[in-house]
Design an enzyme around this catalytic site. Structure first.
Site, PDB file in Angstrom:
ATOM      1  N   CYS A   2       6.083  -0.825  12.459  1.00  0.00           N
ATOM      2  CA  CYS A   2       5.228  -1.662  13.413  1.00  0.00           C
ATOM      3  C   CYS A   2       5.266  -0.862  14.667  1.00  0.00           C
ATOM      4  O   CYS A   2       6.222   0.108  14.772  1.00  0.00           O
ATOM      5  CB  CYS A   2       6.294  -2.544  13.505  1.00  0.00           C
ATOM      6  N   ARG A  27       0.358   4.414  12.484  1.00  0.00           N
ATOM      7  CA  ARG A  27       1.815   4.502  12.118  1.00  0.00           C
ATOM      8  C   ARG A  27       1.671   3.168  10.721  1.00  0.00           C
ATOM      9  O   ARG A  27       2.971   3.124  10.051  1.00  0.00           O
ATOM     10  CB  ARG A  27       2.649   3.890  12.853  1.00  0.00           C
ATOM     11  N   TRP A  75       4.226  -4.035  10.047  1.00  0.00           N
ATOM     12  CA  TRP A  75       4.557  -3.970   9.267  1.00  0.00           C
ATOM     13  C   TRP A  75       5.507  -4.415   8.261  1.00  0.00           C
ATOM     14  O   TRP A  75       6.467  -4.668   8.634  1.00  0.00           O
ATOM     15  CB  TRP A  75       4.583  -1.926   8.551  1.00  0.00           C
ATOM     16  N   ASN A 101      10.346  -4.351  16.926  1.00  0.00           N
ATOM     17  CA  ASN A 101      10.411  -3.650  15.622  1.00  0.00           C
ATOM     18  C   ASN A 101      11.713  -3.591  15.165  1.00  0.00           C
ATOM     19  O   ASN A 101      12.545  -2.438  16.129  1.00  0.00           O
ATOM     20  CB  ASN A 101       9.238  -1.844  16.739  1.00  0.00           C
ATOM     21  N   GLY A 102      11.809  -2.963  13.792  1.00  0.00           N
ATOM     22  CA  GLY A 102      13.062  -3.388  13.503  1.00  0.00           C
ATOM     23  C   GLY A 102      13.452  -4.339  12.539  1.00  0.00           C
ATOM     24  O   GLY A 102      12.453  -4.870  12.175  1.00  0.00           O
ATOM     25  N   GLU A 490       5.283  18.175  -4.139  1.00  0.00           N
ATOM     26  CA  GLU A 490       4.950  17.765  -3.294  1.00  0.00           C
ATOM     27  C   GLU A 490       3.388  17.105  -3.561  1.00  0.00           C
ATOM     28  O   GLU A 490       2.780  16.053  -3.021  1.00  0.00           O
ATOM     29  CB  GLU A 490       4.685  18.832  -2.079  1.00  0.00           C
ATOM     30  N   LYS A 494       1.291  13.581  -3.067  1.00  0.00           N
ATOM     31  CA  LYS A 494      -0.115  13.605  -2.086  1.00  0.00           C
ATOM     32  C   LYS A 494      -0.941  12.644  -3.101  1.00  0.00           C
ATOM     33  O   LYS A 494      -1.646  12.031  -2.965  1.00  0.00           O
ATOM     34  CB  LYS A 494      -0.715  15.259  -2.326  1.00  0.00           C
ATOM     35  N   GLU A 497       0.303   8.756  -2.986  1.00  0.00           N
ATOM     36  CA  GLU A 497       0.165   7.881  -1.760  1.00  0.00           C
ATOM     37  C   GLU A 497      -1.223   7.877  -1.564  1.00  0.00           C
ATOM     38  O   GLU A 497      -1.193   6.616  -0.787  1.00  0.00           O
ATOM     39  CB  GLU A 497       1.250   8.937  -0.845  1.00  0.00           C
ATOM     40  N   HIS A 513      11.305  18.811 -22.249  1.00  0.00           N
ATOM     41  CA  HIS A 513      12.891  17.941 -22.946  1.00  0.00           C
ATOM     42  C   HIS A 513      12.296  16.060 -22.236  1.00  0.00           C
ATOM     43  O   HIS A 513      13.006  15.326 -22.377  1.00  0.00           O
ATOM     44  CB  HIS A 513      13.718  18.347 -21.505  1.00  0.00           C
ATOM     45  N   LYS A 612       3.317   5.023   8.393  1.00  0.00           N
ATOM     46  CA  LYS A 612       3.185   7.108   9.206  1.00  0.00           C
ATOM     47  C   LYS A 612       5.308   7.030   9.256  1.00  0.00           C
ATOM     48  O   LYS A 612       6.098   8.108   9.099  1.00  0.00           O
ATOM     49  CB  LYS A 612       2.962   7.530   9.994  1.00  0.00           C
TER      50      LYS A 612
HETATM   51  O1  M6R Z   1       8.413  11.246   9.539  1.00  0.00           O
HETATM   52  P1  M6R Z   1       9.685  12.041   8.357  1.00  0.00           P
HETATM   53  O2  M6R Z   1       9.465  13.654   8.201  1.00  0.00           O
HETATM   54  O3  M6R Z   1      10.809  11.564   8.390  1.00  0.00           O
HETATM   55  O4  M6R Z   1       8.528  11.525   7.404  1.00  0.00           O
HETATM   56  C1  M6R Z   1       9.494  10.962   5.850  1.00  0.00           C
HETATM   57  C2  M6R Z   1       8.241  10.485   5.420  1.00  0.00           C
HETATM   58  O5  M6R Z   1       8.469   9.361   5.550  1.00  0.00           O
HETATM   59  C3  M6R Z   1       7.130  10.980   4.845  1.00  0.00           C
HETATM   60  O6  M6R Z   1       7.331  12.428   4.963  1.00  0.00           O
HETATM   61  C4  M6R Z   1       6.133  10.443   3.762  1.00  0.00           C
HETATM   62  O7  M6R Z   1       6.977  10.630   2.772  1.00  0.00           O
HETATM   63  C5  M6R Z   1       4.949  10.644   3.805  1.00  0.00           C
HETATM   64  N1  M6R Z   1       4.170  10.084   3.600  1.00  0.00           N
HETATM   65  C6  M6R Z   1       4.300  11.817   2.787  1.00  0.00           C
HETATM   66  O8  M6R Z   1       3.107  12.041   2.385  1.00  0.00           O
END
Ligand code: M6R
Length: 617
Positions: A2, A27, A75, A101-102, A490, A494, A497, A513, A612
């Protein structure tokens, strides 16, 4: 997650609020809304499911006048992402509007009590309970606007950033935070609110970062004094505080795409520059006044506990390899969400390294609070200056790569890994576990990384061709070993997501395994096979995949012949020392997932369901 924007001043609030909501779109959200008090004293609320542009369509023929207002992107947490649950929420008698927000954890008993006292609810949200309670207290106990907000906040459990309007006080916004970020922007004769500085920097670079349990009352003068604004800052329990105004050095152009189709592509492509700025700043920090404090903190610890989420957690695994190798210190890496609840053994003398791009991730923030309470010291590696995690840490090293707006983290990862690697090199040199000469060689090599990243970026056409093949897959594996195992994780993150293709990262030797059972022509295996001490082992792992008709897409070092011979397609990266290779090897994987997502027509910068800045647990 949010986003909140607020405005009080002389100009029309609506354009400021809408522009601010657009700035916060990165965000992640699923509905948006705005509340304005017009010159006649009416409180007008407009909301819409979907995007901020949908809200603009909804509002276009409405009364949008007024120079005070609050706005929100939601959100969904409590209740579906629909019109009813979108913010702002009104109180029963329409006197108040709130954005939040929260998560209010005790909203259910509060709602029940309010219901027993005749209040009815129009939404499924926890937020509506807050605004109803404020109005209820105003009436029942004859409290002022400010007092009723304050009393309500004292009754809430959970996290919040809120902004509230009262149409009977058309020159005041009351706002507060606990566990969710909120920033006040201070203009000449106007005040702003934002979940971060991005909706504010267009108008002023003077900001006040609210602390947890701060409440702020933003006033505008009336009559002849309309050009005067004032700020009353206090704690939720009523203690007065002196606002501390800080300067932000955020440039509006950093918040725009600058000719790129997507923020993600811009952020991938700006890595040569962002990494240069990161390396320079980290070098200065680790050689300057701050350095002694940081190393004293680290050197007093028996072990290091790294905690983070998502991409930042992957950077933490790379750091484990570097710290254990160069400093010979034991390192544990934990997801912050697990760490905070699994009752870990933490002792005085442990150092926690928290990694976070946003500096606002709720689980990471809670994890460090918990560790501090148990006697650990905290060093954070963060990108957003002034955000909550660095403020809660004993020491911080900023990554300094500028705002990262695409939901998929890219330049933040290369910067986090670089800072942590540099930290390991310099700590190892101080400790004597790494020779001064080797340290200097590796630091020199780091300085050359921006140029090498540029060489990888120059191969975009080849990576795009790889993406064409991958875009037809429904599932895919990423494998790597040692420093490049977290790169496999990672790379897989990527891809999943932003393109919604199922992808898993594995240490290559783990294939036998279990996962090797999945190998078929339909399951591409993205292999990170650059030069390393155990390159030959990796070659054997690739052979095992080929022997089962698996399709291999490889990232290799320039001049490779062995893996190249077995791969269906490959991309070459310049040669670097293995401990630095994650910084280079992730770049083609970022581009690969970007192009796959584009080919599939996905919303690259705002993938479905994702936010975000994950400010709720
Ligand atoms: O702001 P942060 O680095 O603490 O965020 C952590 C994760 O939410 C963030 O890295 C998330 O996994 C990304 N969308 C990955 O691309």
């Amino acid at each position: 997650m949010c986003g909140i924007v607020g405005y009080i001043g002389k100009r029309q609030a609506y354009p400021v609020l809408i522009k601010g909501l657009h700035r916060l779109e990165y965000r992640g959200y699923d509905s948006a809304g705005v509340a304005l008090i017009n010159p006649a004293g009416n409180l007008n609320v407009y909301k819409s499911q979907g995007k901020v542009s949908d809200l603009e369509d909804t509002a276009q023929h409405q009364d949008l006048t007024g120079s005070i207002g609050i706005a929100h992107t939601r959100w969904a947490t409590h209740g579906e992402p629909n019109f009813r649950n979108a913010h702002p929420h009104l109180s029963q008698f329409g006197r108040l509007a709130i954005v939040h927000n929260g998560i209010i954890e005790n909203y259910a008993p509060l709602r029940e009590k309010l219901w027993q006292n005749g209040r009815t609810f129009k939404s499924d949200t926890d937020t509506e309970v807050v605004v109803q309670l404020i109005e209820y207290l105003q009436e029942k106990q004859q409290l002022s606007f400010q007092q009723s907000v304050q009393q309500t906040l004292q009754m809430l459990q959970g996290s919040y950033a809120i902004a509230v309007l009262d149409k009977n006080q058309p020159d005041t916004i009351v706002a507060a935070r606990k566990g969710s970020p909120l920033v006040v922007g201070v203009g000449d004769d106007e005040l702003f609110l934002g979940s971060d500085a991005s909706p504010i920097v267009e108008y002023t670079n003077r900001v006040i970062y609210l602390d947890d349990e701060d409440m702020v009352v933003l006033h505008r003068g009336t009559g002849a004094n309309t050009s005067e604004v004032s700020i009353d800052l206090m704690t939720v329990s009523g203690d007065r505080k002196q606002p501390r105004i800080e300067q932000v050095s955020l440039d509006v152009s950093q918040l725009e795409k600058g000719g790129y189709d997507h923020f993600m592509l811009k952020e991938i492509c700006e890595q040569p520059q962002s990494l240069r700025s990161c390396l320079q700043f980290a070098r200065r920090t680790l050689a300057g006044e701050e350095a002694e404090g940081i190393f004293t903190l680290l050197e007093s610890s028996q072990r290091v506990l790294i905690t983070a989420c998502g991409t930042s957690w992957h950077a933490g695994i790379v750091a484990k390899y570097a710290l254990e190798q160069m400093v010979r210190v034991p390192v544990d890496v934990d997801y912050a969400s697990e760490f905070r609840y699994r009752n870990p053994v933490i002792t005085r003398g442990d150092t926690v390294i928290a990694i976070s791009q946003s500096g606002e991730t709720a689980d990471t923030l809670a994890a460090i609070e918990m560790a501090k309470n148990q006697g650990a010291k905290v060093l954070s590696i963060c990108n957003v200056i002034g955000s909550s995690i660095p403020r809660a840490s004993d020491k911080v090293i900023y990554t300094m790569v500028g705002p990262e707006i695409g939901v998929a983290s890219t330049k933040a990862f290369t910067a986090q890994v670089s800072v942590l690697t540099m930290l390991a090199l310099l700590w190892g040199k101080r400790k004597g576990t790494l020779s001064a000469a080797r340290c200097e060689d590796l630091l020199k090599e780091m300085d050359a990384l921006p140029e090498k990243i540029q060489q990888v970026l120059n191969q975009q056409p080849a990576i795009r061709r790889m993406a064409e093949t991958l875009s037809f897959a429904s599932s895919c594996l990423y494998i790597g070993r040692s420093y490049n195992y977290p790169v496999a994780l990672e790379g897989a993150l990527k891809l999943k997501e932003i393109s919604y293709i199922h992808a898993e990262g594995y240490p290559a030797a783990e294939m036998k395994h279990g996962p090797i059972a999945l190998i078929s022509q339909e399951m591409p295996v993205v292999t990170i096979a650059t030069a390393s001490d155990i390159y030959d082992k990796l070659v054997s792992n690739v052979q095992e995949i080929r022997a089962r008709q698996g399709r291999v897409m490889a990232v290799v070092t320039e001049g490779d012949t062995e893996v190249v011979r077995m791969a269906d397609c490959y991309v070459e990266v310049p040669r670097v020392s293995e401990c630095l290779s994650p910084i280079l090897n992730i770049v083609p994987l970022q581009l690969l997932s970007y192009y796959v997502a584009c080919l599939k027509g996905c919303n690259v910068d705002q993938p479905r369901n994702l936010a975000k800045s994950v400010t709720v647990e």
